[in-house]
Design a protein around this motif. Structure first.
Motif, mmCIF file in Angstrom:
data_model
loop_
_atom_site.group_PDB
_atom_site.id
_atom_site.type_symbol
_atom_site.label_atom_id
_atom_site.label_comp_id
_atom_site.label_asym_id
_atom_site.label_seq_id
_atom_site.Cartn_x
_atom_site.Cartn_y
_atom_site.Cartn_z
ATOM 1 N N PRO A 84 -6.236 6.494 6.546
ATOM 2 C CA PRO A 84 -7.123 6.014 5.483
ATOM 3 C C PRO A 84 -8.539 5.826 5.996
ATOM 4 N N TYR B 178 1.456 1.736 8.929
ATOM 5 C CA TYR B 178 1.898 1.698 7.531
ATOM 6 C C TYR B 178 3.343 2.158 7.340
ATOM 7 N N GLU C 45 -7.378 0.856 -3.381
ATOM 8 C CA GLU C 45 -7.976 0.745 -2.039
ATOM 9 C C GLU C 45 -7.997 2.136 -1.444
ATOM 10 N N SER C 46 -9.123 2.713 -1.341
ATOM 11 C CA SER C 46 -10.439 2.307 -1.745
ATOM 12 C C SER C 46 -11.076 3.428 -2.547
ATOM 13 N N ARG D 210 0.833 -1.213 0.000
ATOM 14 C CA ARG D 210 0.000 0.000 0.000
ATOM 15 C C ARG D 210 0.865 1.260 0.000
ATOM 16 N N CYS E 265 -11.156 -2.132 -3.974
ATOM 17 C CA CYS E 265 -11.566 -2.462 -2.607
ATOM 18 C C CYS E 265 -12.443 -1.317 -2.083
ATOM 19 N N TYR E 266 -13.410 -1.647 -1.267
ATOM 20 C CA TYR E 266 -14.262 -0.619 -0.652
ATOM 21 C C TYR E 266 -14.804 -1.191 0.653
ATOM 22 N N ASN E 267 -15.386 -0.337 1.472
ATOM 23 C CA ASN E 267 -16.020 -0.870 2.683
ATOM 24 C C ASN E 267 -17.394 -0.261 2.833
ATOM 25 N N MET F 47 -18.745 0.398 6.055
ATOM 26 C CA MET F 47 -18.855 0.672 7.492
ATOM 27 C C MET F 47 -19.464 2.060 7.686
ATOM 28 N N ARG G 169 -1.490 -8.213 0.023
ATOM 29 C CA ARG G 169 -0.525 -7.265 0.569
ATOM 30 C C ARG G 169 -0.314 -7.559 2.039
ATOM 31 N N HIS H 203 -1.202 -3.909 8.138
ATOM 32 C CA HIS H 203 -0.590 -3.128 9.218
ATOM 33 C C HIS H 203 0.645 -3.804 9.791
ATOM 34 N N ASP I 277 -14.323 4.239 9.514
ATOM 35 C CA ASP I 277 -13.634 3.108 8.880
ATOM 36 C C ASP I 277 -12.992 2.331 10.030
ATOM 37 N N TRP I 278 -11.811 1.783 9.860
ATOM 38 C CA TRP I 278 -11.146 1.015 10.908
ATOM 39 C C TRP I 278 -10.934 1.889 12.149
ATOM 40 N N HIS J 86 -5.635 -9.130 2.414
ATOM 41 C CA HIS J 86 -4.787 -8.402 3.362
ATOM 42 C C HIS J 86 -4.388 -9.435 4.402
ATOM 43 N N HIS K 291 -14.432 -4.827 1.946
ATOM 44 C CA HIS K 291 -13.517 -5.030 3.077
ATOM 45 C C HIS K 291 -14.336 -5.323 4.329
#
Ligand code: DNO
Length: 366
Positions: free
Chosen positions: A157, A331, A65-66, A6, A103-105, A107, A315, A318, A111-112, A272, A207
């Motif tokens: 991100p 990252y 991503e993303s 990434r 890639c997408y999410n 949420m 990939r 983290h 996000d995370w 991932h 994701h």
């Protein structure tokens, strides 16, 4: 397995493309236009800029991503169609440059999310940490402040400052959105977008939620095998795929990650792969990628991908922050580069064993 890494873009990453190309086996970057707000079209000119930068270093740009999803799509508001239209335009522009996976999410709002971005560990490195006790005392505002203040001035991100300005309003909008509603809104989006993605030869890859459980009462719909099954079955398209993220799904010790890989390998264009270590109270910390260092069966996952004939992109995910590196949380260069090597070592062992067993059979047959 095609190894990627990434990269957050010129001026937005502590790592250079030259450094990335020197990691053995890495063929491409995983990238995005991080400054384009969700819902806006990515222009061909801006895409071309990144593609040319990567090309100059011999790296491909096959995986994005993303492309983030506008909140109105997740909420199922009447205004969603205009943002879906923009999403399709972005896919068409990405196609011009040969992008294969997006890639997408899905949420809501966040996000995370971790409670600590630089938690000191026993060997003096630091790592991302989710403290199950601490999270109880946090409010969404505190989470946002904490994430932003500790990010070493680099954007995180998925944490778009503009979007998060009006948290209260966002939370109000989600008050009556159940998991079923959210899933319906995802299906609406996929039914609209998958035909365009198919025409573009692009695989969309959702994701998982990170962590894979509800936070602050928000609905979450990509938490476990059952959720994944519902999503993949709901829209029968080769472009409706999964980003298999061992660290996100691995945040819940009840998820059988090897089983998920074996069950859905043909729908996984992107993986991932990283490790986390669980604690009894539900907390977890991100560790090195090595099998023994955490609770996730890293080599088991790589074996399962290999045996399922996985030819998608992977990939390292983290990493810890080691060797005094100053970098964006999770990252840095060093620990992720070690991770890339570890994953490829596990993969190459599978290749070796397979070749040996073929040789043995040939000798027996002669
Ligand atoms: C965090 C990442 C996530 C991921 C998105 C995908 O480090 O894994 O931000 O990129 O959820 O849409």
């Amino acid at each position: 397995m095609q190894m990627t890494f990434r990269w957050f873009g010129e001026g937005n990453d502590s790592i250079t493309l030259k450094q990335i190309r020197q990691i053995p086996g890495v063929k491409g970057i995983v990238w995005a236009l991080h400054d384009v707000p969700a819902g806006e079209v990515w222009s061909a000119e801006r895409i071309e800029e990144v593609v040319n930068q990567a090309k100059a270093q011999g790296l491909n740009t096959d995986v994005v991503e993303s492309v983030n999803i506008h909140e109105d799509i997740k909420l199922g508001l009447n205004t969603r169609d205009q943002y879906i239209h923009a999403y399709k335009e972005t896919l068409r522009n990405l196609r011009k440059f040969g992008v294969k996976v997006v890639c997408y999410n899905f949420m809501p709002i966040f996000d995370w999310f971790r409670t600590d971005l630089f938690k000191e560990t026993e060997d003096g490195s630091t790592a991302l940490f989710f403290d199950a006790e601490k999270v109880i005392s946090l409010t969404p505002e505190k989470v946002v402040n904490n994430m932003e203040e500790n990010s070493n001035d680099l954007t995180l991100p998925g944490w778009e400052p503009e979007r998060l300005k009006d948290l209260k309003n966002l939370f109000d909008q989600y008050k009556d959105v159940t998991e079923e509603h959210l899933l319906e809104n995802l299906i609406y989006f996929l039914e609209e977008v998958c035909p365009t993605a198919e025409q573009c030869g692009i695989k969309l890859a959702i994701h998982p939620d990170d962590p894979p459980f509800s936070i602050f009462g928000l609905p979450r719909i990509v938490k476990n095998k059952n959720d994944i099954k519902r999503i993949l079955n709901a829209v029968d398209s080769p472009s409706n795929g999964l980003t298999f993220c061992s660290g996100s799904l691995g945040g819940n010790p009840n998820n059988d990650l090897v089983d998920i890989v074996r069950s859905y390998a043909s729908r996984i264009p992107f993986a991932h792969i990283r490790n986390v270590k669980h604690f009894e109270d539900g907390s977890f910390i991100e560790t090195s990628h090595r099998d023994e260092d955490g609770s996730v069966p890293m080599t088991g996952i790589v074996n399962a991908l290999y045996e399922s004939g996985f030819d998608g992109y992977a990939r390292p995910d983290h990493g810890r922050h080691i060797w005094d590196e100053m970098c964006r949380p999770g990252y840095g260069l060093y620990d992720r580069a070690l991770g890339a090597m570890y994953l490829q070592g596990a993969w190459d062992t599978n290749v070796l064993l397979k070749n040996e067993s073929i040789k043995k059979r040939q000798i027996q047959n002669n």
